[in-house]
Design an enzyme around this catalytic site. Structure first.
Site, PDB file in Angstrom:
ATOM      1  N   ILE A 124       7.342   1.118  -9.397  1.00 32.16           N
ATOM      2  CA  ILE A 124       8.001   2.324  -9.894  1.00 32.16           C
ATOM      3  C   ILE A 124       8.501   3.183  -8.741  1.00 32.16           C
ATOM      4  O   ILE A 124       9.529   3.850  -8.846  1.00 32.16           O
ATOM      5  CB  ILE A 124       7.076   3.128 -10.821  1.00 32.16           C
ATOM      6  CG1 ILE A 124       7.876   4.241 -11.519  1.00 32.16           C
ATOM      7  CG2 ILE A 124       5.879   3.689 -10.068  1.00 32.16           C
ATOM      8  CD1 ILE A 124       7.123   4.945 -12.616  1.00 32.16           C
ATOM      9  N   TYR A 183      -3.904   4.924   3.264  1.00 34.52           N
ATOM     10  CA  TYR A 183      -3.586   6.150   2.522  1.00 34.52           C
ATOM     11  C   TYR A 183      -4.141   7.370   3.259  1.00 34.52           C
ATOM     12  O   TYR A 183      -3.498   8.427   3.323  1.00 34.52           O
ATOM     13  CB  TYR A 183      -4.178   6.093   1.114  1.00 34.52           C
ATOM     14  CG  TYR A 183      -3.714   4.916   0.297  1.00 34.52           C
ATOM     15  CD1 TYR A 183      -2.469   4.328   0.498  1.00 34.52           C
ATOM     16  CD2 TYR A 183      -4.538   4.376  -0.701  1.00 34.52           C
ATOM     17  CE1 TYR A 183      -2.046   3.255  -0.261  1.00 34.52           C
ATOM     18  CE2 TYR A 183      -4.125   3.299  -1.466  1.00 34.52           C
ATOM     19  CZ  TYR A 183      -2.890   2.731  -1.237  1.00 34.52           C
ATOM     20  OH  TYR A 183      -2.478   1.668  -1.988  1.00 34.52           O
ATOM     21  N   LYS A 195       2.033   9.112 -14.399  1.00 32.66           N
ATOM     22  CA  LYS A 195       1.281   9.198 -15.650  1.00 32.66           C
ATOM     23  C   LYS A 195       0.628   7.851 -15.969  1.00 32.66           C
ATOM     24  O   LYS A 195       1.091   6.819 -15.485  1.00 32.66           O
ATOM     25  CB  LYS A 195       2.206   9.652 -16.785  1.00 32.66           C
ATOM     26  CG  LYS A 195       3.399   8.719 -17.063  1.00 32.66           C
ATOM     27  CD  LYS A 195       2.996   7.492 -17.818  1.00 32.66           C
ATOM     28  CE  LYS A 195       3.921   6.348 -17.563  1.00 32.66           C
ATOM     29  NZ  LYS A 195       3.324   5.039 -17.953  1.00 32.66           N
TER      30      LYS A 195
END
Length: 328
Positions: free
Chosen positions: A12, A56, A95
């Site tokens: 995404i 991260y 989401k």
């Protein structure tokens, strides 16, 4: 210019958020992070991103990042949203931000403690077609709203896809059932008070692959279904006594040629149509957040609204087990 970092090289991000940030008038894509340096390097080269981090934690520790987009598997959203806020970064989390409404409360507390922005990435709420629907309903264009009908389906049986992996937060309701729920709430300004549902799960994946759902909003009802092993379809209809509104591409507007809001009169003899082709709702989301951070009065999807939305999804799962109405 808000300097964005992306926490992982998820699909995404590649397909939607990278171009959205790079096209935004008030944002720049500064960095990408992966658990593997080679993956981060390749992603950065592909999209011309200045910095690539092999963890991260390293990106969150960087002073060159103002805000972080979190497209990790759903099961990791709460953890890394909290870590990003603690590191002093604004957060836009894909989401659903959590699989349970109560788990969003610690993010709210950390947001309040740090004074930073934290928001769930419901890009649909930034698309002008939904602002049009909301305005039409508020103006009484269909009279008294009695019923909302929705559908969101696709076909995916890939066992390696996180949507089909229960331990990563997969399933139809977390992935797509949230969209009919949130757009109904956004357009009407109302929240459901009761829910019921019947759910079918894949015998191998264990994820919900079909959910037939109903909400009671008090003054009107809503029914919708979502499925991950059905032919692709999406639609939302708002039905009143003086007409109805149909949204032809309510959720993935960028993937459909006809992106229309259609207002039909009571006898179905007249229709008004508003077209919204060529609008990137992800870019609208990024630019609105940038404007908000610059001090402009802009509506941002709040974590408080996230709690309400996830509570409705939680109630659907509970209702399937009780075979009746569940209070939200």
């Amino acid at each position: 210019m808000i300097r964005w970092g992306i926490l992982s090289t998820a699909k995404i991000a590649r397909e939607h958020l990278v171009p959205a940030i790079q096209q935004a008038r008030n944002g720049t894509l500064q960095a990408v992070a992966s658990r593997h340096q080679d993956k981060a390097d390749a992603f950065a080269r592909q999209f011309g991103i200045p910095e690539a981090f092999g963890s991260y934690e390293a990106m969150l520790a960087s002073d060159s990042i103002d805000a972080v987009y979190v497209p990790l598997p759903t099961s990791q959203h709460v953890e890394w949203s909290l870590k990003a806020l603690a590191a002093g970064k604004h957060v836009l989390c894909e989401k659903p931000i959590s699989l349970h409404a109560k788990e969003i409360e610690p993010i709210i507390a950390e947001r309040n403690r740090t004074g930073l922005l934290a928001s769930e990435a419901f890009m649909v709420t930034y698309h002008p077609q939904w602002h049009k629907v909301r305005a039409l309903l508020a103006d009484g264009a269909i009279g008294t709203l009695r019923h909302i009908q929705g559908a969101f389906t696709y076909f995916n049986v890939d066992p390696s896809n996180m949507r089909n992996q229960l331990e990563l937060g997969g399933g139809g309701l977390p992935d797509i059932g949230v969209y009919p729920t949130v757009t109904a709430r956004f357009a009407t300004g109302k929240d459901p008070v009761r829910a019921r549902a019947s759910i079918i799960r894949d015998p191998n994946f264990g994820t919900d692959i079909y959910a037939n759902c109903q909400y009671d909003f008090g003054s009107f009802d809503m029914t919708f279904y979502c499925g991950t092993q059905l032919a692709a379809r999406q639609v939302m209809v708002f039905h009143g006594d003086k007409g109805f509104i149909e949204v032809t591409a309510p959720f993935n507007a960028d993937l459909y040629e006809a992106v229309d809001v259609c207002l039909y009169n009571a006898s179905h003899s007249e229709v008004q149509r508003w077209n919204f082709r060529g609008i990137n709702q992800y870019r609208e989301e990024i630019e609105t957040i940038g404007d908000h951070l610059a001090g402009k009065t802009k509506e941002i999807f709040s974590l408080e609204s996230s709690v309400i939305n996830q509570a409705a999804i939680d109630a659907l799962y509970e209702a399937d087990l009780t075979d009746g109405w569940v209070t939200i």
